[in-house]
Design an enzyme around this catalytic site. Structure first.
Site, PDB file in Angstrom:
ATOM      1  N   ASN A 110      51.128 -78.122  64.901  1.00 44.98           N
ATOM      2  CA  ASN A 110      50.873 -76.765  64.400  1.00 44.98           C
ATOM      3  C   ASN A 110      49.674 -76.713  63.455  1.00 44.98           C
ATOM      4  O   ASN A 110      48.848 -75.806  63.546  1.00 44.98           O
ATOM      5  CB  ASN A 110      52.127 -76.224  63.704  1.00 44.98           C
ATOM      6  CG  ASN A 110      53.293 -76.115  64.669  1.00 44.98           C
ATOM      7  OD1 ASN A 110      53.102 -76.275  65.881  1.00 44.98           O
ATOM      8  ND2 ASN A 110      54.482 -75.849  64.149  1.00 44.98           N
ATOM      9  N   THR A 155      19.002 -36.309  71.135  1.00 46.95           N
ATOM     10  CA  THR A 155      20.376 -36.149  70.653  1.00 46.95           C
ATOM     11  C   THR A 155      21.086 -35.431  71.802  1.00 46.95           C
ATOM     12  O   THR A 155      20.450 -34.635  72.509  1.00 46.95           O
ATOM     13  CB  THR A 155      20.467 -35.301  69.360  1.00 46.95           C
ATOM     14  OG1 THR A 155      19.979 -33.992  69.626  1.00 46.95           O
ATOM     15  CG2 THR A 155      19.673 -35.911  68.209  1.00 46.95           C
ATOM     16  N   HIS A 156      22.348 -35.728  72.013  1.00 46.88           N
ATOM     17  CA  HIS A 156      23.097 -35.186  73.165  1.00 46.88           C
ATOM     18  C   HIS A 156      22.396 -35.518  74.485  1.00 46.88           C
ATOM     19  O   HIS A 156      22.542 -34.781  75.462  1.00 46.88           O
ATOM     20  CB  HIS A 156      23.274 -33.670  73.060  1.00 46.88           C
ATOM     21  CG  HIS A 156      23.732 -33.204  71.711  1.00 46.88           C
ATOM     22  ND1 HIS A 156      25.057 -33.030  71.383  1.00 46.88           N
ATOM     23  CD2 HIS A 156      23.026 -32.908  70.587  1.00 46.88           C
ATOM     24  CE1 HIS A 156      25.153 -32.623  70.130  1.00 46.88           C
ATOM     25  NE2 HIS A 156      23.930 -32.553  69.619  1.00 46.88           N
ATOM     26  N   SER A 277      19.100 -54.881  96.626  1.00 48.59           N
ATOM     27  CA  SER A 277      20.236 -54.361  97.378  1.00 48.59           C
ATOM     28  C   SER A 277      20.239 -55.004  98.761  1.00 48.59           C
ATOM     29  O   SER A 277      19.184 -55.254  99.335  1.00 48.59           O
ATOM     30  CB  SER A 277      20.091 -52.842  97.505  1.00 48.59           C
ATOM     31  OG  SER A 277      20.806 -52.384  98.634  1.00 48.59           O
ATOM     32  N   LYS A 283      15.323 -51.072  96.647  1.00 53.22           N
ATOM     33  CA  LYS A 283      16.033 -51.089  95.377  1.00 53.22           C
ATOM     34  C   LYS A 283      15.688 -52.267  94.483  1.00 53.22           C
ATOM     35  O   LYS A 283      15.531 -53.387  94.943  1.00 53.22           O
ATOM     36  CB  LYS A 283      17.560 -51.109  95.608  1.00 53.22           C
ATOM     37  CG  LYS A 283      18.158 -49.876  96.210  1.00 53.22           C
ATOM     38  CD  LYS A 283      18.109 -48.650  95.311  1.00 53.22           C
ATOM     39  CE  LYS A 283      18.990 -48.738  94.093  1.00 53.22           C
ATOM     40  NZ  LYS A 283      20.419 -48.661  94.441  1.00 53.22           N
ATOM     41  N   ASN A 285      17.577 -53.315  91.087  1.00 58.20           N
ATOM     42  CA  ASN A 285      18.698 -52.853  90.274  1.00 58.20           C
ATOM     43  C   ASN A 285      18.780 -53.542  88.919  1.00 58.20           C
ATOM     44  O   ASN A 285      18.557 -54.746  88.821  1.00 58.20           O
ATOM     45  CB  ASN A 285      20.013 -53.093  91.029  1.00 58.20           C
ATOM     46  CG  ASN A 285      20.121 -52.238  92.273  1.00 58.20           C
ATOM     47  OD1 ASN A 285      19.584 -51.124  92.308  1.00 58.20           O
ATOM     48  ND2 ASN A 285      20.778 -52.755  93.291  1.00 58.20           N
ATOM     49  N   GLU A 290      23.644 -53.852  83.259  1.00 60.56           N
ATOM     50  CA  GLU A 290      24.922 -53.267  83.687  1.00 60.56           C
ATOM     51  C   GLU A 290      26.072 -54.220  83.378  1.00 60.56           C
ATOM     52  O   GLU A 290      27.129 -53.819  82.879  1.00 60.56           O
ATOM     53  CB  GLU A 290      24.903 -52.959  85.186  1.00 60.56           C
ATOM     54  CG  GLU A 290      24.054 -51.755  85.534  1.00 60.56           C
ATOM     55  CD  GLU A 290      23.909 -51.569  87.045  1.00 60.56           C
ATOM     56  OE1 GLU A 290      24.256 -50.498  87.524  1.00 60.56           O
ATOM     57  OE2 GLU A 290      23.455 -52.494  87.740  1.00 60.56           O
ATOM     58  N   TYR A 317      54.963 -70.987  62.997  1.00 64.17           N
ATOM     59  CA  TYR A 317      54.416 -71.132  64.352  1.00 64.17           C
ATOM     60  C   TYR A 317      55.417 -70.641  65.401  1.00 64.17           C
ATOM     61  O   TYR A 317      56.612 -70.872  65.307  1.00 64.17           O
ATOM     62  CB  TYR A 317      54.061 -72.602  64.629  1.00 64.17           C
ATOM     63  CG  TYR A 317      53.504 -72.788  66.032  1.00 64.17           C
ATOM     64  CD1 TYR A 317      52.164 -72.551  66.305  1.00 64.17           C
ATOM     65  CD2 TYR A 317      54.335 -73.153  67.097  1.00 64.17           C
ATOM     66  CE1 TYR A 317      51.658 -72.681  67.597  1.00 64.17           C
ATOM     67  CE2 TYR A 317      53.838 -73.291  68.390  1.00 64.17           C
ATOM     68  CZ  TYR A 317      52.504 -73.039  68.634  1.00 64.17           C
ATOM     69  OH  TYR A 317      52.005 -73.167  69.905  1.00 64.17           O
ATOM     70  N   GLN A 322      49.976 -69.922  71.289  1.00 64.70           N
ATOM     71  CA  GLN A 322      49.144 -70.669  72.229  1.00 64.70           C
ATOM     72  C   GLN A 322      48.236 -69.720  73.022  1.00 64.70           C
ATOM     73  O   GLN A 322      47.207 -70.127  73.543  1.00 64.70           O
ATOM     74  CB  GLN A 322      50.054 -71.466  73.177  1.00 64.70           C
ATOM     75  CG  GLN A 322      49.322 -72.285  74.202  1.00 64.70           C
ATOM     76  CD  GLN A 322      50.244 -73.297  74.867  1.00 64.70           C
ATOM     77  OE1 GLN A 322      50.613 -74.289  74.264  1.00 64.70           O
ATOM     78  NE2 GLN A 322      50.630 -73.026  76.096  1.00 64.70           N
ATOM     79  N   LYS A 325      44.073 -68.823  72.524  1.00 69.60           N
ATOM     80  CA  LYS A 325      42.881 -69.619  72.855  1.00 69.60           C
ATOM     81  C   LYS A 325      41.988 -69.043  73.940  1.00 69.60           C
ATOM     82  O   LYS A 325      40.765 -69.016  73.785  1.00 69.60           O
ATOM     83  CB  LYS A 325      43.304 -71.033  73.253  1.00 69.60           C
ATOM     84  CG  LYS A 325      43.467 -71.914  72.056  1.00 69.60           C
ATOM     85  CD  LYS A 325      44.241 -73.160  72.397  1.00 69.60           C
ATOM     86  CE  LYS A 325      45.201 -73.493  71.296  1.00 69.60           C
ATOM     87  NZ  LYS A 325      46.245 -72.487  71.033  1.00 69.60           N
TER      88      LYS A 325
HETATM   89  N1  ARG Z   1      49.458 -76.157  72.535  1.00 66.94           N
HETATM   90  C1  ARG Z   1      49.994 -75.597  71.334  1.00 66.94           C
HETATM   91  C2  ARG Z   1      49.222 -74.340  70.978  1.00 66.94           C
HETATM   92  O1  ARG Z   1      48.176 -74.181  71.480  1.00 66.94           O
HETATM   93  C3  ARG Z   1      49.875 -76.558  70.200  1.00 66.94           C
HETATM   94  C4  ARG Z   1      50.896 -76.355  69.146  1.00 66.94           C
HETATM   95  C5  ARG Z   1      52.248 -76.653  69.693  1.00 66.94           C
HETATM   96  N2  ARG Z   1      53.242 -76.614  68.666  1.00 66.94           N
HETATM   97  C6  ARG Z   1      54.538 -76.547  68.976  1.00 66.94           C
HETATM   98  N3  ARG Z   1      55.353 -76.511  67.957  1.00 66.94           N
HETATM   99  N4  ARG Z   1      54.962 -76.452  70.219  1.00 66.94           N
HETATM  100  O2  ARG Z   1      49.659 -73.519  70.223  1.00 66.94           O
END
Ligand code: ARG
Length: 458
Positions: A110, A155-156, A277, A283, A285, A290, A317, A322, A325
């Site tokens: 953690n 403007t607008h 295109s 074209k 583009n 975009e 935790y 998780q 990420k």
């Molecule tokens: N893979 C876990 C995460 O990204 C790591 C921490 C896991 N901790 C646990 N008590 N299961 O959060």
């Protein structure tokens, strides 16, 4: 495959559960940070005599081998070991034997995972700030060439008053400046070390968290172990700063798209930054702006996603975390890719000055200037506004622009008009006349460019 946490279990993990709970497919991007964090942790453990110096050296040597393998792209990961932390630990033990198992003393995944993300974002924020500065430099380069390029200001999305093209571009310079400031400011909250918080409550080992911080280059440690492992504000802050940054880029992209349309023809994007295109041979583009505009959506999505994951989570935790990420990694990649493209796209953009200037002559965007003219001659601005409104209406009916109306006619609307009105009405003069601080007058824009250069070089 035996798990690092297998002792308490009597059954093999269900295969679907193994896949579902694993994060290795994405958190392997944090491998370098994970090894860095472990190197510092083992150093601290050995300095505090929690493990022997000899064990410390063996673990360190093993970690360095893994670091080298990672650099050579030779580390392989296994979903059976769930995440980056256990994959590295398992490989360390394979490398150095049971002593590798001492690495996790006084530590939990953690505080480890939070440490990895702090290390990762700290590094990335610095790179992103530099990429933003490169886009600012491209803007500044174009602005310097176009101080006296005049175009309609809107403007607008209706022509409002003529402006300097440099002035328009520089508005984005300052937005990006604030983005950079926000990102730098957030560094203070990323520069905070969770390591040593353990699972949530701290540890019974006599660890030295300050020393870990020193080894990893952090200025401070979290003062509360529960906050340390539960906090994801630093990621949210990054995602929200990235959202604002992308919103700015999206607005600029929208303008680039409009300006390069057949209807405007104010700019032309370099061939190397456009696509064609498959059916319409003529074209060209603006796919890049975009997509820059569209990618803003996924960055907002990542912010909303994490806000929603965290809402209602009890301390400390929870596995929910998780899910912090992928959105972070995706946002970093998106923002980096966006900025890396935007700088050369702007640099190579060709400005169609003649079309911009022509547009300023074919509208009524100089109407405010006649109102200012009359009010400088004593007429209250509100009355002047009314008079000019009537003149514009007359001009539209006559199919004329304001410069094409005779002095006689002007004088029928107000006796205050004289020959000098035609100078006031020249689009260049109307831009030039906006001399107030921060206005579009050429001298003001030059001043702004000077200030921007100063800001960019500090
Ligand atoms: N893979 C876990 C995460 O990204 C790591 C921490 C896991 N901790 C646990 N008590 N299961 O959060």
């Amino acid at each position: 495959m035996s798990k690092l946490w297998g002792g308490r279990f009597t059954k093999e993990t269900n295969k679907l559960v193994e896949e579902f709970t694993a994060s290795i497919s994405f958190d392997q991007q944090l491998a370098a940070q994970d090894i860095e964090g472990s190197l510092a942790h083992v150093q601290m453990l050995s300095e505090c005599a929690i493990i022997s110096a000899e064990d410390g050296e063996r673990i360190k040597a093993g970690l360095l081998v893994l670091k080298e393998k990672l650099a050579q792209n030779q580390l392989s990961f296994d979903v059976a070991h769930e995440d980056i932390h256990m994959n590295i630990e398992k490989q360390l033990i394979d490398q150095v034997g049971p002593v590798g198992g001492k690495l996790h003393t006084g530590r939990s995944r953690n505080d480890q995972v939070a440490t990895d993300m702090h290390l990762y974002l700290k590094e990335k924020l610095i790179q992103i700030i530099q990429l933003v500065a490169a886009v600012q430099a491209s803007i500044l380069g174009q602005a310097k060439e176009n101080v006296e390029t005049i175009m309609p200001g809107y403007t607008h999305l209706q022509r409002a008053q003529p402006i300097s093209f440099a002035h328009h571009l520089m508005a984005y310079f300052w937005m990006l400046q604030r983005d950079k400031e926000r990102l730098s400011d957030s560094l203070a909250r990323v520069d905070l070390l969770p390591l040593g918080a353990g699972a949530l409550a701290g540890t019974t080992f006599p660890i030295d968290r300050q020393r870990s911080a020193e080894l990893l280059g952090f200025s401070q440690v979290y003062p509360n172990s529960m906050d340390a492992v539960s906090d994801r504000d630093f990621i949210l802050e990054f995602l929200s700063n990235a959202s604002i940054l992308m919103m700015h880029i999206s607005r600029l992209s929208e303008e680039l798209i409009i300006w390069s349309s057949q209807e405007f023809q104010f700019i032309e994007l370099d061939d190397a930054f456009c696509t064609g295109s498959s059916i319409m041979p003529q074209k060209k583009n603006p796919d890049v702006p975009e997509l820059l505009r569209a990618k803003t959506g996924r960055v907002y999505g990542n912010l909303m996603g994490l806000l929603t994951v965290l809402k209602g989570l009890p301390l400390a935790y929870n596995k929910d975390m998780q899910e912090d990420k992928e959105g972070m990694l995706d946002t970093v990649a998106t923002v980096e890719g966006t900025l890396a493209l935007l700088a050369p796209l702007l640099e190579t953009m060709v400005v169609r000055r003649e079309n911009m200037t022509k547009a300023t002559k074919e509208d009524y965007a100089n109407a405010t200037d006649i109102a200012d003219y009359l009010s400088k001659k004593g007429m209250p601005f509100r009355d002047a506004h009314e008079v000019i409104g009537r003149i514009v209406l007359y001009a539209i009916e006559q199919n004329k622009y304001l410069l094409e109306i005779s002095l006689d006619t002007y004088q029928q609307f107000s006796a205050l008009f004289s020959e000098d009105i035609y100078e006031v009405l020249q689009p260049v003069a109307t831009v030039q006349a906006r001399t107030s601080y921060g206005g579009t007058g050429f001298e003001q824009v030059r001043e702004q460019v000077r200030l921007a250069e100063e800001v960019l070089n500090t």
